[in-house]
Design an enzyme around this catalytic site. Structure first.
Site, PDB file in Angstrom:
ATOM      1  CB  SER A 106      66.684  93.059   6.526  1.00 35.05           C
ATOM      2  OG  SER A 106      67.909  93.339   5.917  1.00 35.05           O
ATOM      3  CG  ASP A 189      69.965  85.525   5.293  1.00 34.38           C
ATOM      4  OD1 ASP A 189      69.853  86.473   4.493  1.00 34.38           O
ATOM      5  OD2 ASP A 189      69.225  85.374   6.277  1.00 34.38           O
ATOM      6  CG  HIS A 221      68.245  89.072   3.150  1.00 31.13           C
ATOM      7  ND1 HIS A 221      68.639  88.951   4.468  1.00 31.13           N
ATOM      8  CD2 HIS A 221      67.909  90.367   2.972  1.00 31.13           C
ATOM      9  CE1 HIS A 221      68.549  90.139   5.055  1.00 31.13           C
ATOM     10  NE2 HIS A 221      68.117  91.013   4.168  1.00 31.13           N
TER      11      HIS A 221
END
Length: 246
Positions: A106, A189, A221
């Site tokens: 991320s 995602d 995610h």
């Protein structure tokens, strides 16, 4: 018995610390993975990063989890500078390593991509990064300027542009042309995350870099990185294979 060294300094700042997970090995052929945590540049810490060490230590890989000053204490320029300096420090402290690898998730994948885009002439050494796993990352910061994510970061457009890996691909190519890059994205995602990964992958590929795209099935995610605790997980096996440890 593996050894853990907590809060190893890489700079002067309070937040400039590493956690190092060292397997019980006496081989000189040591591979080292540096993990940069996510959390939108404002949450989480290296303390939540140790899970990634579990399957890697078993295979004789040293794992380093990087701490950096998240917002509001740290701003984007500082965080990027910190992760770059952390890599220099790791290379200086572990000069005998035979392979240096990066993994970021991320916001950490953004910071890892910024490491790959470093002009190392500004630093005392040039790290040779053999491989990088960029997992569910953000590579163009402009779309987040108008979102809540930017509230503690307070980025201007100028700051966002100079810290966007998507705008730094020529420098990335100069600095990391021999690095094997994996751009990984979760099947579930959000559309923006998927778009960012796909576009960054295409840009790197068009530049002639050694890059592959992994669209990881049955992940979101968070699970895409949390599953790295499992030695049988697709990305874990891919990382070990890249290091010749499978």
């Amino acid at each position: 018995m593996a050894q853990t060294l907590l809060n190893v300094p890489y700079g002067e700042g309070d937040g400039e610390k590493l956690d190092v997970y060292i397997p019980n090995i006496n081989s000189l052929d040591v591979h080292l993975v540096v993990y940069i945590h996510g959390g939108y540049w404002q949450f989480l810490s290296k303390e939540e990063s140790g899970f990634i060490a579990v399957p890697l230590i078993d295979k004789g890989v040293v794992v380093v989890a990087v701490g950096y000053d998240i917002a509001p204490k740290g701003n984007m320029d500082l965080m990027v500078s910190q992760v770059r300096r952390s890599i220099v420090s790791v290379v200086q402290q572990y000069s005998h390593i035979s392979g240096l690898y990066l993994c970021g998730h991320s916001a950490g994948a953004h910071l890892a991509a910024m490491v790959l885009s470093t002009d190392w002439s500004q630093y005392s050494i040039t790290p040779q990064i053999k491989g990088a796993f960029l997992v569910s990352g953000i590579y163009d910061l402009l779309p987040i300027l108008s979102t809540y994510v930017n509230e503690p970061l307070k980025m201007t457009e100028e700051v966002a542009v100079r810290n966007s890996p998507s705008k730094l691909v020529p420098q990335l190519k100069l600095s990391s042309c021999s690095c094997q890059i994996v751009v990984a994205v979760a099947e579930n995602d959000s559309p923006e995350f998927r778009k960012q990964s796909e576009e960054f992958y295409k840009t790197l590929e068009a530049s002639g870099l050694n890059v592959t795209m992994e669209d990881v099935a049955n992940t979101d995610h968070f699970s895409i990185i949390e599953k790295l605790v499992d030695g049988e997980y697709h990305l874990t096996k891919l990382l070990l294979k890249m290091m010749g440890k499978s």
